[in-house]
Design an enzyme around this catalytic site. Structure first.
Site, PDB file in Angstrom:
ATOM      1  N   GLU A 297      -2.430   8.900   8.235  1.00  0.00           N
ATOM      2  CA  GLU A 297      -0.979   8.657   8.363  1.00  0.00           C
ATOM      3  C   GLU A 297      -0.407   9.417   9.573  1.00  0.00           C
ATOM      4  OE1 GLU A 297       1.325   6.746   6.494  1.00  0.00           O
ATOM      5  OE2 GLU A 297      -0.382   5.808   5.500  1.00  0.00           O
TER       6      GLU A 297
ATOM      7  N   ASP B 140       0.876  -1.172   0.000  1.00  0.00           N
ATOM      8  CA  ASP B 140       0.000   0.000   0.000  1.00  0.00           C
ATOM      9  C   ASP B 140       0.916   1.227   0.000  1.00  0.00           C
ATOM     10  OD1 ASP B 140      -2.367   1.600   0.313  1.00  0.00           O
ATOM     11  OD2 ASP B 140      -1.909   1.814   2.429  1.00  0.00           O
ATOM     12  N   SER B 141       0.313   2.399  -0.123  1.00  0.00           N
ATOM     13  CA  SER B 141       1.104   3.631  -0.056  1.00  0.00           C
ATOM     14  C   SER B 141       1.595   3.892   1.380  1.00  0.00           C
ATOM     15  CB  SER B 141       0.258   4.811  -0.525  1.00  0.00           C
ATOM     16  OG  SER B 141      -0.902   4.920   0.290  1.00  0.00           O
TER      17      SER B 141
ATOM     18  N   CYS C 291     -11.019   2.958   0.249  1.00  0.00           N
ATOM     19  CA  CYS C 291      -9.597   3.239   0.466  1.00  0.00           C
ATOM     20  C   CYS C 291      -9.229   2.407   1.683  1.00  0.00           C
ATOM     21  CB  CYS C 291      -9.382   4.723   0.744  1.00  0.00           C
ATOM     22  SG  CYS C 291      -7.706   5.117   1.293  1.00  0.00           S
TER      23      CYS C 291
ATOM     24  N   HIS D 110      -7.131   2.756   3.881  1.00  0.00           N
ATOM     25  CA  HIS D 110      -6.862   3.518   5.108  1.00  0.00           C
ATOM     26  C   HIS D 110      -8.138   3.747   5.932  1.00  0.00           C
ATOM     27  CE1 HIS D 110      -3.037   4.628   3.215  1.00  0.00           C
ATOM     28  NE2 HIS D 110      -2.683   5.286   4.304  1.00  0.00           N
TER      29      HIS D 110
ATOM     30  N   CYS E 115      -4.329  -1.505  -1.891  1.00  0.00           N
ATOM     31  CA  CYS E 115      -4.548  -0.071  -2.090  1.00  0.00           C
ATOM     32  C   CYS E 115      -5.542   0.055  -3.238  1.00  0.00           C
ATOM     33  CB  CYS E 115      -3.216   0.581  -2.452  1.00  0.00           C
ATOM     34  SG  CYS E 115      -3.379   2.280  -3.025  1.00  0.00           S
TER      35      CYS E 115
HETATM   36  N1  DGL Z   1      -4.771   2.987   0.898  1.00  0.00           N
HETATM   37  C1  DGL Z   1      -4.758   3.681  -0.370  1.00  0.00           C
HETATM   38  C2  DGL Z   1      -6.042   3.369  -1.139  1.00  0.00           C
HETATM   39  O1  DGL Z   1      -6.711   2.403  -0.802  1.00  0.00           O
HETATM   40  C3  DGL Z   1      -4.479   5.123  -0.120  1.00  0.00           C
HETATM   41  C4  DGL Z   1      -4.211   5.902  -1.323  1.00  0.00           C
HETATM   42  C5  DGL Z   1      -3.357   7.091  -1.094  1.00  0.00           C
HETATM   43  O2  DGL Z   1      -2.195   6.917  -0.721  1.00  0.00           O
HETATM   44  O3  DGL Z   1      -3.830   8.206  -1.378  1.00  0.00           O
HETATM   45  O4  DGL Z   1      -6.388   4.007  -2.102  1.00  0.00           O
END
Ligand code: DGL
Length: 269
Positions: free
Chosen positions: A155, A13-14, A187, A189, A76
């Site tokens: 984050e 993931d990011s 998302c 997150h 992600c």
């Molecule tokens: N967890 C990522 C997603 O599901 C986050 C994306 C991001 O870094 O903006 O899209």
């Protein structure tokens, strides 16, 4: 013949969001080791171009493949929307995304056919959820809303600050007016904001995310089965980040119930 356990599974993931998927995989799938890559040097992905996200996904895949992974989860939504089909075509191992599992969870949850979707600018703009949902049921009424400020807040571990609540209230206004009975957290997150979201929306709105349906899919496809006992659960998780992120370790410990979280910073580009 299918193996009895997966030796190593790559997940990326990011940032911290993919841990919500890791949690479900740990509970559901017999895996010896999860190799997690959080691309904290380049988070957020949600406002990057498709070409950049595809490049990041390729670089991360090469890193994870060097750990002898047997399958990989693009945990992600933005990377799934832009890069899943590219990775599935280019890699020789099974690659899983989070959008189809999220769509399945939403379809199972809705009773009135009105579904809100919150996600990054990239995910909402790609129409990936909208197209996949309407393909299954063209009568659905969808209320998609891009919520780009949420990933940086998460984050920062600002999960229940007043500023976070105010921003979510503003974002949810069109969704609250639309009588949706289901909200897709598009998302990975966003499940970390579930307490705030459910307090705001009340019991009449079901919050769905991809984590459990994704975990089920990984287990079924790679092994044809799910965990049968506590001792079968994932033994180990190796965490790699592309830059030091001050809150990552604490969030990983809290969310996954780990005693310790050893993080290694690596370069993948
Ligand atoms: N967890 C990522 C997603 O599901 C986050 C994306 C991001 O870094 O903006 O899209």
């Amino acid at each position: 013949m299918q193996p009895n356990r997966i030796k190593a599974l790559g997940v990326f993931d990011s940032g911290v969001g993919g841990l919500t998927v890791v949690k479900a995989i740990r509970d559901l799938v017999p895996v010896d080791e999860i190799i997690y890559l959080g691309d904290t040097a380049r988070v957020p992905y949600g406002n990057k171009s498709p070409a950049s996200v595809i490049r990041y996904a390729r670089e991360i895949s090469a890193f994870l493949l060097s750990h002898q992974i047997e399958g990989m989860v693009t945990a992600c939504n933005t990377a799934t929307a832009y890069a899943l089909s590219v990775l599935q075509e280019e890699l020789e191992i099974p690659v899983f995304g989070v959008i189809e599992p999220g769509v399945e969870a939403a379809l199972a949850a809705t009773k009135n056919g009105r579904i809100g979707i919150i996600g990054t600018v990239g995910t909402i703009g790609s129409q990936a959820y909208q197209n996949a949902l309407l393909k299954r049921n063209s009568h659905l009424e969808l209320v998609p809303v891009a919520t780009p400020l949420l990933v940086p807040l998460i984050e920062e571990h600002w999960l229940d600050k007043r500023a976070t609540t105010l921003i979510i209230e503003e974002y949810l206004e069109p969704i609250r007016k639309s009588d949706v009975d289901t909200l897709v957290l598009a998302c990975t997150h966003y499940p970390l904001l579930k307490p705030v979201l459910s307090k705001m929306l009340g019991d009449q709105v079901v919050l769905v995310d991809s984590a459990i349906t994704c975990g089920l899919k990984v287990g079924q496809e790679l092994l044809g089965r799910l965990v049968t006992s506590e001792t079968e659960k994932t033994q180990d998780i190796q965490v790699y980040l592309t830059d030091m992120a001050p809150h990552f370790g604490k969030m990983a410990q809290e969310f996954l119930g780990l005693k310790k979280c050893h993080i290694q910073v690596v370069s993948v580009s």
